[in-house]
Design a protein around this motif. Structure first.
Motif, PDB file in Angstrom:
ATOM      1  N   ALA A 121     -25.629   6.433  30.841  1.00 16.66           N
ATOM      2  CA  ALA A 121     -24.842   7.465  30.353  1.00 16.66           C
ATOM      3  C   ALA A 121     -23.240   7.272  30.001  1.00 16.66           C
ATOM      4  O   ALA A 121     -22.634   7.778  29.243  1.00 16.66           O
ATOM      5  CB  ALA A 121     -24.807   8.736  31.303  1.00 16.66           C
ATOM      6  N   TYR A 122     -22.915   6.069  30.731  1.00 13.82           N
ATOM      7  CA  TYR A 122     -21.480   5.691  30.521  1.00 13.82           C
ATOM      8  C   TYR A 122     -21.608   4.006  30.937  1.00 13.82           C
ATOM      9  O   TYR A 122     -22.378   3.534  31.495  1.00 13.82           O
ATOM     10  CB  TYR A 122     -20.431   6.454  31.385  1.00 13.82           C
ATOM     11  N   LEU A 147     -13.333   3.771  31.003  1.00 17.22           N
ATOM     12  CA  LEU A 147     -14.904   4.284  31.157  1.00 17.22           C
ATOM     13  C   LEU A 147     -15.140   4.868  29.574  1.00 17.22           C
ATOM     14  O   LEU A 147     -14.123   5.639  29.150  1.00 17.22           O
ATOM     15  CB  LEU A 147     -14.958   5.362  31.981  1.00 17.22           C
ATOM     16  N   ARG A 199     -18.210   7.047  27.515  1.00 16.64           N
ATOM     17  CA  ARG A 199     -19.427   7.616  27.638  1.00 16.64           C
ATOM     18  C   ARG A 199     -20.312   6.998  26.393  1.00 16.64           C
ATOM     19  O   ARG A 199     -19.644   6.893  25.481  1.00 16.64           O
ATOM     20  CB  ARG A 199     -19.292   8.988  27.700  1.00 16.64           C
ATOM     21  N   GLU A 200     -21.664   7.576  26.449  1.00 17.48           N
ATOM     22  CA  GLU A 200     -22.717   7.212  25.389  1.00 17.48           C
ATOM     23  C   GLU A 200     -22.499   7.948  24.198  1.00 17.48           C
ATOM     24  O   GLU A 200     -22.790   7.458  23.245  1.00 17.48           O
ATOM     25  CB  GLU A 200     -23.986   7.589  25.967  1.00 17.48           C
TER      26      GLU A 200
END
Lengths: 113, 113
Positions: free
Chosen positions: B31-32, B49, B51-52
Protein backbone atom coordinates in the motif's frame (compact mmCIF):
# COMPACT_ATOMS: atom_id res chain seq x y z
CA UNK A 1 12.69 14.77 24.59
CA UNK A 2 14.72 11.60 24.15
CA UNK A 3 12.55 9.94 21.53
CA UNK A 4 13.39 6.28 21.66
CA UNK A 5 16.16 4.81 23.79
CA UNK A 6 17.71 1.37 23.94
CA UNK A 7 19.88 -0.32 26.55
CA UNK A 8 22.48 -1.62 26.69
CA UNK A 9 24.47 -0.02 23.86
CA UNK A 10 26.45 -3.21 23.46
CA UNK A 11 26.79 -6.54 25.20
CA UNK A 12 28.90 -9.66 25.00
CA UNK A 13 27.00 -12.69 26.19
CA UNK A 14 27.86 -16.33 26.73
CA UNK A 15 25.74 -18.83 24.82
CA UNK A 16 22.89 -20.20 26.90
CA UNK A 17 22.48 -17.06 28.98
CA UNK A 18 19.26 -15.11 29.19
CA UNK A 19 19.29 -11.50 28.04
CA UNK A 20 16.73 -8.72 27.90
CA UNK A 21 17.19 -5.76 25.59
CA UNK A 22 15.32 -2.70 26.75
CA UNK A 23 13.46 -0.18 24.64
CA UNK A 24 11.60 2.89 25.83
CA UNK A 25 9.86 5.63 23.88
CA UNK A 26 8.45 8.90 25.16
CA UNK A 27 6.40 9.84 22.10
CA UNK A 28 3.23 8.00 23.23
CA UNK A 29 3.37 5.93 20.06
CA UNK A 30 0.96 3.04 19.80
CA UNK A 31 3.09 0.74 17.66
CA UNK A 32 6.54 -0.62 18.49
CA UNK A 33 8.87 -2.97 16.65
CA UNK A 34 12.05 -4.99 17.12
CA UNK A 35 14.41 -5.60 14.19
CA UNK A 36 17.75 -7.28 13.81
CA UNK A 37 20.25 -6.07 11.24
CA UNK A 38 22.83 -8.39 9.79
CA UNK A 39 25.34 -7.70 7.05
CA UNK A 40 23.90 -8.54 3.66
CA UNK A 41 20.46 -9.31 5.04
CA UNK A 42 19.20 -5.89 5.97
CA UNK A 43 16.70 -5.21 8.72
CA UNK A 44 14.39 -8.08 9.61
CA UNK A 45 11.34 -7.78 11.84
CA UNK A 46 11.43 -9.98 14.95
CA UNK A 47 8.28 -8.98 16.86
CA UNK A 48 5.91 -6.06 16.87
CA UNK A 49 3.15 -4.55 18.96
CA UNK A 50 0.36 -2.42 17.51
CA UNK A 51 -0.84 -1.29 20.93
CA UNK A 52 -0.14 -1.88 24.61
CA UNK A 53 -1.20 -5.37 25.63
CA UNK A 54 -0.84 -6.93 22.18
CA UNK A 55 2.14 -8.42 20.36
CA UNK A 56 2.71 -10.25 17.10
CA UNK A 57 5.40 -12.25 15.34
CA UNK A 58 7.51 -10.84 12.57
CA UNK A 59 9.71 -12.53 10.02
CA UNK A 60 12.27 -14.06 12.43
CA UNK A 61 10.62 -14.56 15.86
CA UNK A 62 12.19 -17.87 16.92
CA UNK A 63 14.32 -17.63 20.05
CA UNK A 64 12.88 -14.24 21.03
CA UNK A 65 9.96 -13.08 23.14
CA UNK A 66 8.45 -9.68 23.83
CA UNK A 67 5.93 -8.08 26.13
CA UNK A 68 4.06 -4.79 26.02
CA UNK A 69 2.77 -4.06 29.49
CA UNK A 70 2.46 -0.33 28.83
CA UNK A 71 2.72 2.16 25.98
CA UNK A 72 6.30 3.22 26.57
CA UNK A 73 8.27 -0.01 27.04
CA UNK A 74 8.85 -2.93 24.71
CA UNK A 75 11.56 -5.30 26.02
CA UNK A 76 12.99 -8.08 23.89
CA UNK A 77 14.13 -11.25 25.66
CA UNK A 78 16.48 -13.95 24.46
CA UNK A 79 15.67 -16.88 26.74
CA UNK A 80 18.81 -18.87 25.91
CA UNK A 81 21.15 -16.99 23.60
CA UNK A 82 22.86 -18.74 20.67
CA UNK A 83 25.74 -17.45 18.50
CA UNK A 84 23.39 -16.96 15.51
CA UNK A 85 21.68 -14.24 17.53
CA UNK A 86 24.81 -12.10 17.27
CA UNK A 87 23.52 -9.00 15.55
CA UNK A 88 22.63 -5.36 15.91
CA UNK A 89 19.13 -4.94 17.33
CA UNK A 90 16.99 -1.91 16.63
CA UNK A 91 13.80 -0.92 18.35
CA UNK A 92 11.37 1.37 16.53
CA UNK A 93 8.03 3.00 17.13
CA UNK A 94 5.32 4.70 15.12
CA UNK A 95 2.15 6.58 15.95
CA UNK A 96 -0.01 4.02 14.18
CA UNK A 97 0.25 0.83 12.24
CA UNK A 98 -0.30 2.19 8.73
CA UNK A 99 1.05 4.96 6.53
CA UNK A 100 3.33 6.06 9.30
CA UNK A 101 7.04 6.61 9.54
CA UNK A 102 8.96 4.57 12.05
CA UNK A 103 11.35 6.17 14.53
CA UNK A 104 14.37 4.05 15.35
CA UNK A 105 16.49 3.82 18.46
CA UNK A 106 20.30 3.88 18.38
CA UNK A 107 20.60 0.09 18.44
CA UNK A 108 22.15 -2.57 20.68
CA UNK A 109 25.14 -4.50 19.40
CA UNK A 110 24.93 -8.02 20.81
CA UNK A 111 27.66 -10.64 20.55
CA UNK A 112 26.91 -14.19 21.66
CA UNK A 113 29.98 -16.35 22.16
CA UNK B 1 9.10 -16.07 -3.53
CA UNK B 2 8.84 -12.57 -2.12
CA UNK B 3 11.86 -10.35 -2.57
CA UNK B 4 12.87 -6.73 -2.19
CA UNK B 5 16.16 -5.78 -3.80
CA UNK B 6 18.37 -2.72 -3.87
CA UNK B 7 21.67 -2.13 -5.66
CA UNK B 8 24.03 -4.16 -3.53
CA UNK B 9 27.15 -2.39 -4.69
CA UNK B 10 28.18 0.94 -3.23
CA UNK B 11 27.71 3.95 -5.45
CA UNK B 12 30.37 6.64 -5.75
CA UNK B 13 29.43 9.98 -7.24
CA UNK B 14 30.92 13.43 -7.48
CA UNK B 15 29.54 16.30 -5.44
CA UNK B 16 26.88 18.25 -7.30
CA UNK B 17 25.73 15.31 -9.40
CA UNK B 18 22.35 13.62 -9.33
CA UNK B 19 22.12 9.96 -8.53
CA UNK B 20 19.35 7.39 -8.63
CA UNK B 21 18.94 4.45 -6.29
CA UNK B 22 16.71 1.56 -7.28
CA UNK B 23 14.39 -0.60 -5.21
CA UNK B 24 12.67 -3.53 -6.91
CA UNK B 25 10.23 -5.96 -5.36
CA UNK B 26 8.45 -9.15 -6.37
CA UNK B 27 5.31 -10.86 -5.09
CA UNK B 28 4.28 -7.98 -2.85
CA UNK B 29 1.39 -5.57 -3.28
CA UNK B 30 2.39 -2.77 -0.91
CA UNK B 31 0.00 0.00 0.00
CA UNK B 32 3.02 2.27 0.48
CA UNK B 33 6.78 2.34 0.38
CA UNK B 34 9.24 4.26 2.55
CA UNK B 35 12.85 5.37 2.24
CA UNK B 36 15.23 5.68 5.17
CA UNK B 37 18.76 6.94 5.61
CA UNK B 38 21.21 5.13 7.87
CA UNK B 39 24.60 6.43 8.99
CA UNK B 40 27.26 4.04 10.35
CA UNK B 41 26.55 2.97 13.91
CA UNK B 42 23.14 4.63 14.01
CA UNK B 43 19.52 3.70 13.55
CA UNK B 44 17.68 4.42 10.30
CA UNK B 45 16.05 7.82 9.89
CA UNK B 46 12.84 8.25 7.91
CA UNK B 47 13.03 10.32 4.72
CA UNK B 48 9.92 9.87 2.56
CA UNK B 49 6.75 7.80 2.27
CA UNK B 50 4.96 7.27 -1.03
CA UNK B 51 1.56 5.64 -1.38
CA UNK B 52 0.53 3.22 -4.12
CA UNK B 53 -1.68 5.83 -5.78
CA UNK B 54 1.12 8.42 -5.87
CA UNK B 55 3.57 8.53 -8.76
CA UNK B 56 6.08 10.90 -7.24
CA UNK B 57 6.98 12.55 -3.92
CA UNK B 58 9.49 15.30 -3.30
CA UNK B 59 11.27 16.66 -0.25
CA UNK B 60 13.93 19.32 -0.73
CA UNK B 61 16.62 17.70 -2.93
CA UNK B 62 15.04 14.27 -2.75
CA UNK B 63 12.53 12.73 -5.11
CA UNK B 64 10.93 9.31 -4.91
CA UNK B 65 8.86 7.57 -7.57
CA UNK B 66 6.67 4.50 -7.22
CA UNK B 67 5.65 2.36 -10.18
CA UNK B 68 3.33 -0.46 -9.12
CA UNK B 69 3.34 -1.91 -12.65
CA UNK B 70 7.12 -2.21 -12.76
CA UNK B 71 7.15 -3.01 -9.02
CA UNK B 72 9.87 -0.46 -8.53
CA UNK B 73 10.71 2.67 -6.60
CA UNK B 74 13.44 5.10 -7.60
CA UNK B 75 15.14 7.45 -5.16
CA UNK B 76 16.82 10.53 -6.60
CA UNK B 77 19.21 12.93 -4.88
CA UNK B 78 19.93 16.10 -6.81
CA UNK B 79 22.90 18.41 -6.26
CA UNK B 80 24.47 15.79 -4.04
CA UNK B 81 26.73 16.79 -1.16
CA UNK B 82 29.34 14.86 0.84
CA UNK B 83 26.89 15.00 3.76
CA UNK B 84 24.53 12.82 1.69
CA UNK B 85 26.99 9.93 2.06
CA UNK B 86 25.09 7.18 3.88
CA UNK B 87 23.25 3.93 3.32
CA UNK B 88 19.73 4.33 1.94
CA UNK B 89 17.11 1.73 2.74
CA UNK B 90 13.82 1.16 1.02
CA UNK B 91 11.02 -0.52 2.93
CA UNK B 92 7.60 -1.61 1.82
CA UNK B 93 4.39 -2.36 3.59
CA UNK B 94 4.65 -6.12 3.68
CA UNK B 95 1.24 -7.12 4.94
CA UNK B 96 -1.95 -5.26 4.03
CA UNK B 97 -1.12 -1.94 5.58
CA UNK B 98 -0.31 -3.32 9.03
CA UNK B 99 2.86 -1.31 9.56
CA UNK B 100 5.02 -4.42 9.21
CA UNK B 101 7.78 -3.12 6.98
CA UNK B 102 9.99 -5.30 4.81
CA UNK B 103 13.39 -3.70 4.26
CA UNK B 104 15.81 -3.98 1.40
CA UNK B 105 19.50 -4.52 2.14
CA UNK B 106 20.30 -0.89 1.47
CA UNK B 107 22.55 0.90 -0.99
CA UNK B 108 25.61 2.77 0.25
CA UNK B 109 26.19 6.11 -1.41
CA UNK B 110 29.53 7.92 -1.22
CA UNK B 111 29.62 11.52 -2.44
CA UNK B 112 33.12 12.76 -3.10
CA UNK B 113 33.98 16.46 -2.90
Amino acid sequence: IAGITQAPTSQILAAGRRMTLRCTQDMRHNAMYWYRQDLGLGLRLIHYSNTAGTTGKGEVPDGYSVSRANTDDFPLTLASAVPSQTSVYFCASSSGSSYNEQFFGPGTRLTVL
Amino acid sequence: SQKIEQNSEALNIQEGKTDTLTCNYTNYSPAYLEWYRQDPGRGPVFLLLIRENEKEKRKERLKVTFDTTLKQSLFHITASQPADSATYLCALDGSSNTGKLIFGQGTTLQVKP
